[in-house]
Design a protein around this motif. Structure first.
Motif, mmCIF file in Angstrom:
data_model
loop_
_atom_site.group_PDB
_atom_site.id
_atom_site.type_symbol
_atom_site.label_atom_id
_atom_site.label_comp_id
_atom_site.label_asym_id
_atom_site.label_seq_id
_atom_site.Cartn_x
_atom_site.Cartn_y
_atom_site.Cartn_z
ATOM 1 N N ALA A 163 0.831 -1.204 0.000
ATOM 2 C CA ALA A 163 0.000 0.000 0.000
ATOM 3 C C ALA A 163 0.866 1.255 0.000
ATOM 4 C CB ALA A 163 -0.924 0.001 1.211
ATOM 5 N N GLY A 164 0.569 2.169 -0.911
ATOM 6 C CA GLY A 164 1.320 3.412 -0.994
ATOM 7 C C GLY A 164 2.459 3.374 -1.988
ATOM 8 N N ASP A 165 2.805 2.197 -2.509
ATOM 9 C CA ASP A 165 3.863 2.126 -3.508
ATOM 10 C C ASP A 165 3.401 2.851 -4.776
ATOM 11 O OD1 ASP A 165 6.223 1.512 -4.751
ATOM 12 O OD2 ASP A 165 5.714 -0.578 -5.164
ATOM 13 N N TRP A 166 4.249 3.729 -5.330
ATOM 14 C CA TRP A 166 3.849 4.491 -6.514
ATOM 15 C C TRP A 166 5.041 4.762 -7.413
ATOM 16 C CZ3 TRP A 166 6.432 9.053 -7.166
ATOM 17 C CH2 TRP A 166 6.972 9.656 -6.024
ATOM 18 N N TRP A 167 4.742 4.944 -8.697
ATOM 19 C CA TRP A 167 5.715 5.376 -9.700
ATOM 20 C C TRP A 167 5.113 6.550 -10.468
ATOM 21 C CZ3 TRP A 167 10.169 2.507 -11.907
ATOM 22 C CH2 TRP A 167 10.563 1.419 -11.107
ATOM 23 N N HIS A 168 5.929 7.567 -10.732
ATOM 24 C CA HIS A 168 5.540 8.698 -11.568
ATOM 25 C C HIS A 168 6.247 8.515 -12.910
ATOM 26 C CE1 HIS A 168 5.425 13.404 -12.023
ATOM 27 N NE2 HIS A 168 4.951 12.769 -13.083
ATOM 28 N N LEU A 169 5.465 8.313 -13.979
ATOM 29 C CA LEU A 169 6.004 8.028 -15.301
ATOM 30 C C LEU A 169 5.654 9.156 -16.283
ATOM 31 C CD1 LEU A 169 4.839 4.299 -15.536
ATOM 32 C CD2 LEU A 169 7.083 5.132 -14.794
ATOM 33 N N ARG A 170 6.572 9.407 -17.235
ATOM 34 C CA ARG A 170 6.325 10.424 -18.266
ATOM 35 C C ARG A 170 6.584 9.816 -19.644
ATOM 36 N NH1 ARG A 170 8.861 16.062 -17.130
ATOM 37 N NH2 ARG A 170 7.029 16.038 -15.778
ATOM 38 N N SER A 171 5.634 9.989 -20.561
ATOM 39 C CA SER A 171 5.803 9.498 -21.925
ATOM 40 C C SER A 171 6.670 10.471 -22.722
ATOM 41 C CB SER A 171 4.448 9.324 -22.611
ATOM 42 O OG SER A 171 3.791 10.573 -22.731
ATOM 43 N N ASP A 172 7.389 9.933 -23.727
ATOM 44 C CA ASP A 172 8.242 10.802 -24.543
ATOM 45 C C ASP A 172 7.712 10.983 -25.962
ATOM 46 O OD1 ASP A 172 8.754 8.356 -25.713
ATOM 47 O OD2 ASP A 172 10.887 8.324 -25.253
ATOM 48 N N GLY A 173 6.531 10.437 -26.246
ATOM 49 C CA GLY A 173 5.957 10.558 -27.568
ATOM 50 C C GLY A 173 6.592 9.661 -28.606
ATOM 51 N N ALA A 174 7.521 8.792 -28.164
ATOM 52 C CA ALA A 174 8.246 7.958 -29.127
ATOM 53 C C ALA A 174 8.479 6.549 -28.602
ATOM 54 C CB ALA A 174 9.569 8.608 -29.489
ATOM 55 N N GLY A 175 7.516 5.994 -27.873
ATOM 56 C CA GLY A 175 7.587 4.586 -27.489
ATOM 57 C C GLY A 175 8.110 4.272 -26.108
ATOM 58 N N SER A 176 8.357 5.286 -25.281
ATOM 59 C CA SER A 176 8.935 5.002 -23.968
ATOM 60 C C SER A 176 8.254 5.789 -22.856
ATOM 61 C CB SER A 176 10.434 5.339 -23.953
ATOM 62 O OG SER A 176 11.152 4.545 -24.871
#
Length: 344
Positions: A163-176
């Motif tokens: 509980a509380g585990d999180w990831w902040h992810l950002r797309s690069d518009g090119a597959g990642s």
């Protein structure tokens, strides 16, 4: 847009509006239709650009449109999505995604990262504290770029643990998808001590020689292979602190640390040389001897007298043995803390 400077109209001074002055015989401004329509079109374009349908009589739309446009200007939109079952996220779901996996194994699929999606952020956060497997995976051939020191391409998925585990992810518009932040960034594979028998959130497991499936933990398998501390199951005896190749095809085994004291690897210093990293070592005393003193009271002096001192176990004769005392190992006073290992 600007004041209607180029539009002839009564009462305008350089396109600016003025009040009527009856005393001076000065008429007030008359708003030109072309300018009034232009102002209306400008405002409607803001409302429509925010995805709202212009509605006559609704005087709060411009404010809401500005709020929406400001949110769209940032990769992190002001939205919260609650999920309790496996789900493929759309671009509209991105923002804060709260996931409850209490019902069972759950998979959350991220949108395809292409030019249409562009640069977008998402925070995936687990809300339940069960042991069910919760996977956040990229779509198609997309990758999540974490632990790139092990695999430059990144990995297809990650897992949220506790509980509380999180990831902040950002797309690069090119597959990642690129990690911007996460709940616990302790390096992969690091052993730690805890003051709780529970597993803390953030990606930890027991330091108990667990057998893992390679397909479920690909980054951990890469770590084991590149660690320089991996052996086979057959050669594991004496190297329990390292990794093994498991069944040779589908599994691998993690380190064992239960009931052990941890010592830093020598790495060329010469204090504890001749060992492999992760190897096990039996307890021992440092080499020494004990001297058994003779009781000389009442022993006459002279050529036939007993020597003043005798060394324990010297020659063929024994002066006796001390009583057997102690436990099954040599150890200092200590405290036992649960051991954990970082799995992601």
């Amino acid at each position: 847009m600007d004041y209607p400077k180029s539009v002839p109209s009564v009462g305008l001074v350089d396109g600016r509006f003025v009040d009527e002055n009856p005393v001076a015989g000065k008429p007030g401004s008359l708003i030109p239709a072309v300018w009034g329509n232009a102002v209306t079109e400008e405002l409607l374009s803001v409302i429509s650009g925010a995805g709202l349908a212009p509605t006559e009589g609704n005087n709060g739309q411009l404010f809401r449109a500005l709020q929406a446009l400001m949110a769209m200007a940032s990769p992190m939109r002001s939205s919260i999505t609650n999920v309790a079952v496996s789900k493929a996220l759309t671009s509209d779901d991105l923002g804060l995604v709260l996931i409850n996996a209490v019902a069972g194994a759950t998979t959350i699929s991220l949108p395809t990262v292409d030019a249409a999606l562009g640069i977008r952020d998402v925070i995936v956060r687990r809300v339940d504290n069960t042991s069910t497997r919760l996977v956040v995976q990229a779509s198609g051939t997309d990758k999540i770029k974490f632990h790139t020191h092990l695999s430059a391409a990144g990995y297809q998925f990650l897992v949220l643990m506790g509980a509380g585990d999180w990831w902040h992810l950002r797309s690069d518009g090119a597959g990642s998808w690129w990690p911007v932040g996460r709940f616990d960034s302790t390096p992969l594979g690091r052993p730690v001590f805890e003051t709780t028998a529970l597993l803390n959130p953030g990606g930890y497991g027991l330091l108990n020689s667990t057998v893992f499936a390679r397909t479920d933990w690909p980054w951990l398998w890469d770590h084991a292979q590149q660690s320089g501390m991996m052996t086979t199951e057959a050669a594991r005896l004496g190297s329990e602190g390292g990794w093994t190749s498991g069944d040779g095809g589908l599994t691998f085994r993690g380190p064992e640390g239960r009931g052990e004291f941890i010592r830093l690897f020598d790495e060329g210093r010469g204090v504890d040389s001749g060992r492999l990293s992760g190897s096990w070592q039996v307890d021992m005393f440092k080499s020494h001897r004990h001297e058994l003193k003779s009781d000389m009271l009442g022993v006459p002096s002279g050529p036939s007298s007993v020597a003043p001192d005798a060394l324990f176990n010297q020659g063929a004769s024994s002066l006796g043995f001390t009583e057997v005392i102690g436990g099954v190992e040599t150890r200092p006073r200590n405290i036992a803390y649960p051991g954990r290992i970082k799995l992601i």
